[in-house]
Design an enzyme around this catalytic site. Structure first.
Site, short mmCIF file in Angstrom:
data_model
loop_
_atom_site.label_atom_id
_atom_site.label_comp_id
_atom_site.label_asym_id
_atom_site.label_seq_id
_atom_site.Cartn_x
_atom_site.Cartn_y
_atom_site.Cartn_z
CG HIS A 215 62.43 -18.54 50.67
ND1 HIS A 215 61.48 -19.31 51.29
CD2 HIS A 215 61.81 -17.94 49.62
CE1 HIS A 215 60.33 -19.21 50.64
NE2 HIS A 215 60.50 -18.38 49.62
CB THR A 216 68.07 -15.20 53.72
OG1 THR A 216 67.39 -13.95 53.54
CG2 THR A 216 68.73 -15.59 52.40
CB ALA B 87 50.30 -9.18 45.70
CB SER C 295 49.54 -11.93 56.62
OG SER C 295 50.88 -12.22 56.27
CG ASP D 207 57.14 -10.90 55.31
OD1 ASP D 207 58.16 -10.57 54.67
OD2 ASP D 207 56.41 -11.84 54.98
#
Length: 385
Positions: A32-33, A121, A126, A170
């Site tokens: 979450h950075t 997971a 995605s 991601d």
């Protein structure tokens, strides 16, 4: 690859122009950075989404997945609009929309997909889907877009077309990671450094424990955390929480309270600032050859995600607690949270004992049995043939 190629022929009646693969990822540290302009450190998994693709000139986009029930879905590339698709097809269609919106002449495609990346997971299934489509179209239409820019386009597809407020990590991991390395990524300027990460050579392993608890980034809780981080940055007068110095954190948290930041916002800020610092610590330890010492830093990260960001769940906490009690060097949840997977750093000789301890802890708590596998840093997105 041959199965995907053969399935394409059966579906569309001709050979595909090529076959591409893009991997899922595990994030070693830095959670979450990315949407706070901070640091992350993912590496690619051997698990991939594979796409057989051919161009079309009639504006039609035909999509099929071997992993999802249903036939070929046919769409009009020129009519794609954000928010109109709430099925799996939104991810590949979103990439086509993003490419066309950016001015690239994508006139349609036939696509057949198959994936070994576990869905839901926390391993970026995605992003793998988006990146494999982007890379295939980039190659077929000779667009000449570098990997980091493809990642940006894929992020835009997920943010705007799908409606999930994810950061850039991601997609960049899937597009840019290298085998045998973790990717130290500065999400502000997208500068990258490949950090050697060969645990087997040092007698260690990194396990991924899929709790089988599903999560969805487009659900409200993820968005609430992001909005809280943005509120904290605005109150502190900085562009992003990346700009809050770690050695000034206590003073900044006190100032944040004086400026009207509630306890929840202060907790979010504390996590992001300390997590950025943890990424820097892990990079320094790996570069110094002190790999085992990253274990406690990973565990610190889990405590911060559990207590400050509050995105863990009983299954993830059980993995961490059971693994540490059985002798793991470190453990933490990975990914967006609210389910998904945890990672466990362990001596190679302890893998069987730790795996059994986690499985027994899940059984004792009446949780669904977890899936446990070893994570080995694999190559990023590539053409297979």
């Amino acid at each position: 690859m041959e199965q995907v190629r053969n399935d394409f022929v059966a579906l569309y009646g001709s050979e595909p122009e090529g076959v591409w693969a893009a991997p899922g990822r595990v994030n070693l540290i830095g959670e979450h950075t990315d949407y706070n302009d901070g640091f992350v450190m993912p590496f690619a998994l051997p698990h991939t989404t594979v796409a057989a693709v051919s161009r079309r000139t009639d504006g039609r986009l035909r999509l099929h997945s071997a992993d999802i029930e249903g036939g070929v879905v046919e769409l009009d590339a020129a009519a794609l609009e954000p928010g109109t698709d709430h099925d799996w097809t939104a991810y590949p269609a979103g990439v086509v929309w993003a490419l066309r919106e950016a001015g690239h002449p994508v006139t349609g495609a036939d696509v057949h997909l198959a994936s070994t990346v576990p869905s839901g997971a926390g391993l970026s299934s995605s992003a793998a889907l988006e990146v494999v489509i982007a890379l295939a179209l980039n190659d077929l239409y000779e667009l000449g877009i570098p990997g980091w820019k493809l990642a940006r386009l894929c992020q835009r597809a997920e943010n705007v077309y799908v409606g999930a407020p994810t950061g850039i990590m991601d997609q960049t991991a899937s597009a840019c990671c290298e085998a045998g390395h973790a990717l130290f990524l500065d999400t502000r300027d997208l500068s990258q450094k490949q950090i050697p990460f060969d645990l087997a050579a040092e007698g260690m392993r990194l396990l991924v424990v899929d709790t089988r608890v599903k999560h969805a980034h487009s659900d409200g809780e993820y968005g609430k955390r992001r909005a809280g981080c943005e509120k904290g940055a605005a109150l502190l007068g900085v562009d992003a929480l990346r700009d809050v110095a770690h050695d000034e954190l206590d003073a900044e948290l006190e100032r944040l309270g004086e400026l009207g930041g509630d306890e929840e916002v202060r907790r979010l800020v504390r996590h992001v600032v300390t997590e950025d610092h943890r990424v820097e610590r892990v990079v320094a330890l790996l570069e110094a050859g002190r790999t085992r010492e990253i274990g406690p830093v990973l565990t610190e990260g889990h405590a911060s995600l559990r207590d400050d960001f509050r995105i863990s769940c009983p299954e993830l906490d059980t993995v961490v607690d059971a693994a540490l009690a059985a002798g793991a060097l470190g453990a933490r949840m990975t990914g967006g949270g609210f389910g998904g997977s945890a990672i466990v750093l362990a001596e190679a000789a302890d893998v069987e004992t730790i795996t059994k301890a986690v499985q027994e802890a899940f059984a004792a708590a009446s949780f669904t049995a977890p899936r446990v596998f070893e994570a080995v840093p694999a190559p990023g997105a590539r053409r297979l043939g």
